[in-house]
Design a protein around this motif. Sequence first.
Motif, PDB file in Angstrom:
ATOM      1  N   ALA A   1      -6.743 -35.734  19.146  1.00 10.93           N
ATOM      2  CA  ALA A   1      -7.487 -36.815  18.500  1.00 10.93           C
ATOM      3  C   ALA A   1      -8.986 -36.688  18.786  1.00 10.93           C
ATOM      4  CB  ALA A   1      -6.970 -38.166  18.971  1.00 10.93           C
ATOM      5  N   ASP A   2      -9.318 -36.332  20.023  1.00  8.56           N
ATOM      6  CA  ASP A   2     -10.726 -36.159  20.389  1.00  8.56           C
ATOM      7  C   ASP A   2     -11.334 -34.967  19.655  1.00  8.56           C
ATOM      8  OD1 ASP A   2     -10.472 -38.309  22.082  1.00  8.56           O
ATOM      9  OD2 ASP A   2     -10.256 -37.095  23.900  1.00  8.56           O
ATOM     10  N   LEU A   3     -10.557 -33.903  19.479  1.00  5.51           N
ATOM     11  CA  LEU A   3     -11.047 -32.737  18.748  1.00  5.51           C
ATOM     12  C   LEU A   3     -11.322 -33.089  17.294  1.00  5.51           C
ATOM     13  CD1 LEU A   3     -11.701 -29.759  18.371  1.00  5.51           C
ATOM     14  CD2 LEU A   3      -9.247 -29.292  18.179  1.00  5.51           C
ATOM     15  N   ARG A   4     -10.426 -33.865  16.693  1.00  2.10           N
ATOM     16  CA  ARG A   4     -10.661 -34.270  15.309  1.00  2.10           C
ATOM     17  C   ARG A   4     -11.942 -35.099  15.191  1.00  2.10           C
ATOM     18  NH1 ARG A   4      -6.361 -37.397  11.443  1.00  2.10           N
ATOM     19  NH2 ARG A   4      -6.395 -38.952  13.118  1.00  2.10           N
ATOM     20  N   SER A   5     -12.156 -36.012  16.135  1.00  2.00           N
ATOM     21  CA  SER A   5     -13.380 -36.820  16.114  1.00  2.00           C
ATOM     22  C   SER A   5     -14.614 -35.936  16.242  1.00  2.00           C
ATOM     23  CB  SER A   5     -13.353 -37.853  17.242  1.00  2.00           C
ATOM     24  OG  SER A   5     -12.285 -38.767  17.068  1.00  2.00           O
ATOM     25  N   TYR A   6     -14.533 -34.935  17.126  1.00  2.00           N
ATOM     26  CA  TYR A   6     -15.655 -34.009  17.313  1.00  2.00           C
ATOM     27  C   TYR A   6     -15.966 -33.273  16.019  1.00  2.00           C
ATOM     28  CZ  TYR A   6     -17.910 -29.595  18.553  1.00  2.00           C
ATOM     29  OH  TYR A   6     -18.741 -28.500  18.585  1.00  2.00           O
ATOM     30  N   LEU A   7     -14.931 -32.767  15.342  1.00  2.00           N
ATOM     31  CA  LEU A   7     -15.141 -32.003  14.115  1.00  2.00           C
ATOM     32  C   LEU A   7     -15.726 -32.868  13.000  1.00  2.00           C
ATOM     33  CD1 LEU A   7     -11.852 -29.879  14.083  1.00  2.00           C
ATOM     34  CD2 LEU A   7     -14.173 -29.065  14.531  1.00  2.00           C
ATOM     35  N   GLN A   8     -15.329 -34.111  12.963  1.00  3.82           N
ATOM     36  CA  GLN A   8     -15.783 -34.994  11.879  1.00  3.82           C
ATOM     37  C   GLN A   8     -17.122 -35.654  12.175  1.00  3.82           C
ATOM     38  OE1 GLN A   8     -11.267 -36.231  10.325  1.00  3.82           O
ATOM     39  NE2 GLN A   8     -12.633 -37.773  11.142  1.00  3.82           N
ATOM     40  N   GLU A   9     -17.488 -35.772  13.454  1.00  3.49           N
ATOM     41  CA  GLU A   9     -18.698 -36.514  13.809  1.00  3.49           C
ATOM     42  C   GLU A   9     -19.829 -35.647  14.353  1.00  3.49           C
ATOM     43  OE1 GLU A   9     -17.432 -39.487  16.557  1.00  3.49           O
ATOM     44  OE2 GLU A   9     -15.972 -40.386  15.158  1.00  3.49           O
ATOM     45  N   LYS A  10     -19.508 -34.480  14.897  1.00  2.00           N
ATOM     46  CA  LYS A  10     -20.530 -33.670  15.554  1.00  2.00           C
ATOM     47  C   LYS A  10     -20.843 -32.359  14.835  1.00  2.00           C
ATOM     48  CE  LYS A  10     -20.786 -36.619  18.951  1.00  2.00           C
ATOM     49  NZ  LYS A  10     -21.978 -37.476  19.128  1.00  2.00           N
TER      50      LYS A  10
ATOM     51  N   PRO B   1     -15.920 -19.800   9.026  1.00  5.81           N
ATOM     52  CA  PRO B   1     -15.684 -18.942  10.197  1.00  5.81           C
ATOM     53  C   PRO B   1     -16.473 -19.341  11.442  1.00  5.81           C
ATOM     54  CG  PRO B   1     -15.879 -17.605   8.216  1.00  5.81           C
ATOM     55  CD  PRO B   1     -16.204 -19.018   7.803  1.00  5.81           C
ATOM     56  N   GLU B   2     -17.691 -19.830  11.249  1.00  7.96           N
ATOM     57  CA  GLU B   2     -18.500 -20.190  12.414  1.00  7.96           C
ATOM     58  C   GLU B   2     -17.959 -21.405  13.157  1.00  7.96           C
ATOM     59  OE1 GLU B   2     -20.756 -21.666   8.673  1.00  7.96           O
ATOM     60  OE2 GLU B   2     -19.578 -19.924   9.319  1.00  7.96           O
ATOM     61  N   HIS B   3     -17.070 -22.169  12.524  1.00  7.00           N
ATOM     62  CA  HIS B   3     -16.484 -23.327  13.190  1.00  7.00           C
ATOM     63  C   HIS B   3     -15.562 -22.911  14.333  1.00  7.00           C
ATOM     64  CE1 HIS B   3     -16.963 -25.754   9.199  1.00  7.00           C
ATOM     65  NE2 HIS B   3     -18.093 -25.654   9.872  1.00  7.00           N
ATOM     66  N   ALA B   4     -14.947 -21.730  14.231  1.00  6.30           N
ATOM     67  CA  ALA B   4     -13.959 -21.298  15.227  1.00  6.30           C
ATOM     68  C   ALA B   4     -14.573 -21.238  16.619  1.00  6.30           C
ATOM     69  CB  ALA B   4     -13.381 -19.942  14.832  1.00  6.30           C
ATOM     70  N   ALA B   5     -15.772 -20.659  16.725  1.00  8.88           N
ATOM     71  CA  ALA B   5     -16.430 -20.545  18.030  1.00  8.88           C
ATOM     72  C   ALA B   5     -16.767 -21.922  18.587  1.00  8.88           C
ATOM     73  CB  ALA B   5     -17.684 -19.695  17.918  1.00  8.88           C
ATOM     74  N   LYS B   6     -17.166 -22.844  17.716  1.00 11.61           N
ATOM     75  CA  LYS B   6     -17.508 -24.198  18.161  1.00 11.61           C
ATOM     76  C   LYS B   6     -16.261 -24.931  18.661  1.00 11.61           C
ATOM     77  CE  LYS B   6     -21.518 -24.719  15.133  1.00 11.61           C
ATOM     78  NZ  LYS B   6     -22.157 -25.502  14.033  1.00 11.61           N
ATOM     79  N   ILE B   7     -15.150 -24.725  17.984  1.00 10.37           N
ATOM     80  CA  ILE B   7     -13.892 -25.338  18.427  1.00 10.37           C
ATOM     81  C   ILE B   7     -13.490 -24.785  19.787  1.00 10.37           C
ATOM     82  CG2 ILE B   7     -11.418 -25.512  17.942  1.00 10.37           C
ATOM     83  CD1 ILE B   7     -12.136 -25.526  14.945  1.00 10.37           C
ATOM     84  N   ASN B   8     -13.622 -23.470  19.943  1.00  8.33           N
ATOM     85  CA  ASN B   8     -13.269 -22.841  21.224  1.00  8.33           C
ATOM     86  C   ASN B   8     -14.151 -23.357  22.354  1.00  8.33           C
ATOM     87  OD1 ASN B   8     -13.942 -20.238  23.168  1.00  8.33           O
ATOM     88  ND2 ASN B   8     -11.777 -20.401  22.638  1.00  8.33           N
ATOM     89  N   ASP B   9     -15.452 -23.447  22.105  1.00  7.18           N
ATOM     90  CA  ASP B   9     -16.384 -23.937  23.135  1.00  7.18           C
ATOM     91  C   ASP B   9     -16.056 -25.381  23.517  1.00  7.18           C
ATOM     92  OD1 ASP B   9     -17.689 -21.531  23.124  1.00  7.18           O
ATOM     93  OD2 ASP B   9     -19.345 -22.189  21.847  1.00  7.18           O
ATOM     94  N   TRP B  10     -15.737 -26.198  22.517  1.00  7.98           N
ATOM     95  CA  TRP B  10     -15.420 -27.601  22.800  1.00  7.98           C
ATOM     96  C   TRP B  10     -14.143 -27.705  23.627  1.00  7.98           C
ATOM     97  CZ3 TRP B  10     -11.456 -31.027  22.059  1.00  7.98           C
ATOM     98  CH2 TRP B  10     -11.745 -32.371  22.260  1.00  7.98           C
ATOM     99  N   LEU B  11     -13.126 -26.923  23.260  1.00  4.52           N
ATOM    100  CA  LEU B  11     -11.863 -26.969  23.988  1.00  4.52           C
ATOM    101  C   LEU B  11     -12.048 -26.530  25.441  1.00  4.52           C
ATOM    102  CD1 LEU B  11      -9.434 -25.546  21.282  1.00  4.52           C
ATOM    103  CD2 LEU B  11      -9.350 -27.844  22.279  1.00  4.52           C
ATOM    104  N   LEU B  12     -12.828 -25.470  25.661  1.00  2.00           N
ATOM    105  CA  LEU B  12     -13.070 -25.019  27.031  1.00  2.00           C
ATOM    106  C   LEU B  12     -13.796 -26.083  27.844  1.00  2.00           C
ATOM    107  CD1 LEU B  12     -14.087 -21.261  26.585  1.00  2.00           C
ATOM    108  CD2 LEU B  12     -11.954 -22.178  27.513  1.00  2.00           C
ATOM    109  N   SER B  13     -14.735 -26.788  27.200  1.00  2.00           N
ATOM    110  CA  SER B  13     -15.448 -27.840  27.924  1.00  2.00           C
ATOM    111  C   SER B  13     -14.512 -28.982  28.293  1.00  2.00           C
ATOM    112  CB  SER B  13     -16.611 -28.366  27.075  1.00  2.00           C
ATOM    113  OG  SER B  13     -16.154 -29.119  25.959  1.00  2.00           O
ATOM    114  N   GLN B  14     -13.539 -29.267  27.436  1.00  2.00           N
ATOM    115  CA  GLN B  14     -12.587 -30.339  27.724  1.00  2.00           C
ATOM    116  C   GLN B  14     -11.573 -29.920  28.778  1.00  2.00           C
ATOM    117  OE1 GLN B  14     -13.064 -33.497  26.329  1.00  2.00           O
ATOM    118  NE2 GLN B  14     -14.920 -32.345  25.802  1.00  2.00           N
ATOM    119  N   LEU B  15     -11.171 -28.656  28.740  1.00  2.00           N
ATOM    120  CA  LEU B  15     -10.231 -28.163  29.740  1.00  2.00           C
ATOM    121  C   LEU B  15     -10.882 -28.087  31.115  1.00  2.00           C
ATOM    122  CD1 LEU B  15      -8.463 -25.292  27.758  1.00  2.00           C
ATOM    123  CD2 LEU B  15      -7.554 -27.556  28.303  1.00  2.00           C
ATOM    124  N   ALA B  16     -12.215 -28.086  31.133  1.00  2.00           N
ATOM    125  CA  ALA B  16     -12.944 -28.052  32.402  1.00  2.00           C
ATOM    126  C   ALA B  16     -13.151 -29.446  32.969  1.00  2.00           C
ATOM    127  CB  ALA B  16     -14.300 -27.366  32.212  1.00  2.00           C
TER     128      ALA B  16
END
Length: 290
Positions: A75-84, A131-146
């Motif tokens: 849910a947080d990832l979806r909010s990030y993609l739609q708002e950030k 395609p450039e969204h993939a790296a942003k999704i990965n970076d966001w997920l790593l920040s959340q897993l941290a």
Amino acid sequence: QVTVSGLTQMLDYYAGNSYDEEVDNGSSSSSSTGVRTGAMQVDPSARLTMDDFQHTRTAAVSSVRVPQHVIQLLADLRSYLQEKIEPPVYVSDRRLVKAVALMQVAAYCNGRDTVTEYDCLLLEHVLWQQPEHAAKINDWLLSQLAVDDGMKQVSYLLRGLFARACKSLGTTGESSDSIRAEVGQLKDLLAAKLAQINTNLEGGFPVVLDNLWLGSEESQAVASALVPKLQKTKVAVEQLLFEVATLEVALEAHTDAVTLANLMPKHWADFIRNSPMEEVKPIGTTPLRI
């Protein structure tokens, strides 16, 4: 052996897309563009079919549990993609449900009955629109897993248990038996968490490195990024485990509230600061004399 295009096809299928043909398994000698993709001869009986896909997906969805914290991460990832992200990336409920099914399949293929937050790393391959969204999704997920929000929740639980224990030991609250049982459960949870952390640190993060759905370079990069965070989390878990064990011993010994205050002064100060005076006064405070 499955080619890159075949793996992409598999991810697409489990994310909700479908194909009529068999998965590319490297047996074809050329792609649609005429470029040679591989000459390995594969036994036809070893090829993956749509029936294999459907059986795996059905078994995974019916048997693999998705914890609440993973659902919240989605849910947080979806909010990030739609708002950030600019332009915003819209992820529908239907697409999110398909993403959950994909992670259930990933867990199932790895021999697990529960999705973990690390399975969310696959989402960079299926939720992007450019395609450039993939790296942003990965970076966001790593920040959340941290960030380990679970430790914050444990701290809140311990704070509440300490307050109830003080009232119980001061004879103004509930029986200490029920509190001691909850403290024991919290201790077991923390001990299991610490064991998992030690396994990941000593084994080089097997939950990531042994994931069948992550490439070797990708899993190595994830493990390298998360190990420092895991070391910090270990220190926090050890401290919480020590405090919970201290509270458990105090309850078992039926010690008085003042002794408990001396054993856990930070928690006592928080209890005094946030509790009504009529509850605190009978436990262990002394009125000021003017």
